[in-house]
Design an enzyme around this catalytic site. Structure first.
Site: not given
Ligand SMILES: Nc1nc2c(ncn2[C@@H]2O[C@H](COP(=O)(O)O)[C@@H](O)[C@H]2O)c(=O)[nH]1
Ligand SMILES: [Mn+2]
Ligand SMILES: [Mn+2]
Length: 481
Positions: A98, A207, A235, A379, A404, A480
């Site tokens: 990841c 994002e 991510h 964040g 991380h 998401k």
């Protein structure tokens, strides 16, 4: 606060001394303010448990974003002697490799009004499949999958998705050696066929944001980050493929451990000696999953560029989206570090921890040689994320590693309860942040309050000197799972 025996080393370091079968102490990086929350969880006990493992060197390390994980804590770093030490799938995590890619563009935040943000996020949502078991960005056959597993991001670039400039700024250049597709089960391969280019669920996200603050002028300039620059963060990891590799290895190792006489405080720490057949098989399979994740993020980066082109009617030259850096945060690798005064190869497990190499390190890409390796710290979808760089001190103390992310502070259930009847999408829209989620449930589980404030985490690693802040990013739109 749970009853931990804890010693203050300085304002940012805390020692959990050796007790019972611990072979080394555990060292926690955090500010004093963060301690009550951290110590109210079982994660510090997990860091102590890791210290029992055979062949561990120096210390079991815990970053300030530490929270409970399977066996090893998330936010944990541990290094093992390659001859006497063990390899543990729980020390890498289910989502092998990841990681995070940061891209930056020629656009500025003023180029993205409300309507173009919405259009862009809609296009991203169409181009990058999201959600549990998401599939369909592309499908490969088993022969092609073998090439993916051996070549990683390079496979995607050879398929016309990206360029050498991307590969130059990915950890390991997007491909690790020693990946053996024969070490991977048919079930894992089956799961890998149609998930390349997909985001996954929950915490995974794509994002669009912008640079809100420059904290280190020189390093930011080298990275192409100016105040207002529009960015994209991806991510994601190795999807169902990596999950299956981890699951298969855990059950193999659970059965094999007895014959190696390994006794553990927690069965979830299942491991075998690095040189054992089971250890070698896991390493060969894990490396396939590492490459799978590199390919996955490369395909998503390509599709992100296409979404910018379609949604904003821009040419590649006009949006100029380039990769700043891509880094893994769930991985085990053999690296050279100083242990007891001498340089030796160790197997570093980073689980929810990021490599953070200093300026001048030979593995830092040429472009970043003078400033250090970029470290990407997301964040949450409502506040901010950070770009940092690695330091000499990280090299000396933490096997070249740092935090991380912000780290969860609420369970998914608690986050849903906190969200209650609030309309989270509307709340974020009011802040100018466009959210598209595969399910409303995920969006509720991912409310910003579910995570610690990443600024606190960054202050702790900066205070400890194991990384240095370069820029703060704020979100404009997010997809998401
Ligand atoms: N900028 C954003 N950051 C996010 C979002 N969702 C989660 N996160 C952060 O990412 C890390 C990743 O850690 P992992 O252990 O879940 O892989 C997490 O700790 C959060 O701080 C988001 O939508 N945007
Ligand atoms: Mn993941
Ligand atoms: Mn992750």
């Amino acid at each position: 606060m749970a009853d931990y025996d804890i010693e203050k080393i300085d304002d940012f370091r805390w020692r959990l001394p050796k007790t019972g079968g611990m072979r080394v102490p555990a060292i926690l990086y955090a500010t004093e303010d963060m301690l009550p929350d951290i110590l109210s969880d079982d994660a510090p006990q997990q860091a102590k448990n890791v210290a029992h493992l055979p062949g561990i060197v120096k210390a079991s390390l815990a970053m300030p974003d530490i929270h409970w994980g399977y066996g090893f804590p998330i936010g944990g770093v541990a290094a093992f002697d390659p001859d006497d030490g063990v390899i543990s799938p729980g020390g890498v995590g289910y989502d092998i490799n990841c990681g995070v890619r940061l891209m930056a563009s020629k656009l500025t935040v003023d180029d993205l009004d409300r309507r173009s943000r919405e259009r862009l996020v809609d296009h991203l949502f169409r181009r990058v499949p999201t959600g549990v078991g998401s599939s369909g960005a592309m499908r490969v056959d088993d022969a092609e999958l073998q090439r993916v597993l051996q070549r990683g991001a390079e496979w995607a670039v050879n398929d016309g998705k990206g360029s050498q400039a991307d590969l130059d700024v990915i950890e390991e250049h997007g491909r690790v050696g020693g990946a053996d597709p024969d070490a991977v089960s048919g079930r894992a391969r089956e799961r890998g066929l149609d998930q390349i280019g997909t985001l996954g669920s929950g915490n995974h996200f794509l994002e669009v944001g912008y640079v809100s603050e420059i904290l280190d002028e020189r390093a930011a300039r080298v990275m192409g980050l100016n105040k207002g620059t529009v960015t994209a963060i991806i991510h994601s990891g190795s999807r169902g493929f990596g999950y299956q590799v981890c699951d298969d290895a855990l059950s193999d190792m659970d059965k094999a451990m007895k014959k190696y006489g390994i006794e553990l405080p927690d069965r979830q720490l299942a491991c075998t000696p690095i040189p054992s057949p089971e250890g070698q098989k896991y390493l060969a399979g894990m490396r396939c999953a590492i490459n799978y994740a590199f390919a996955n993020r490369q395909v998503m980066a390509h599709n992100t560029r296409l979404a910018f082109e379609d949604a904003l009617d821009l040419s590649p030259r006009e949006h100029g989206l380039f990769t700043v850096y891509e880094v893994a945060h769930n991985i085990a690798k053999f690296e050279k570090h100083t242990v007891n005064g001498s340089k030796q190869e160790v197997c570093v497990h980073r689980k929810g921890a990021t490599r953070a190499l200093p300026a001048g390190h030979p593995l830092v890409p040429g472009r970043y040689q003078k400033v250090g390796q970029p470290v990407l710290i997301p964040g949450d979808m409502g506040r901010y994320s950070y770009v940092l760089v690695g330091t000499d001190r990280a090299m000396e103390e933490t096997f070249g590693s740092t935090c991380h992310g912000a780290g969860r502070q609420m369970s998914r259930r608690k986050a849903r309860k906190t969200a209650g009847h609030r309309n989270i999408t509307a709340e974020l829209a009011n802040e100018g942040i466009v959210v598209r989620g595969q399910s409303d449930r995920t969006v509720r589980e991912e409310i910003p309050e579910a995570y610690k404030d990443v600024t606190d985490v960054v202050k702790a690693v900066e205070g400890a000197g194991i990384s240095k802040a370069v820029a703060q990013l704020r979100p404009l739109g997010v997809i998401k799972g």
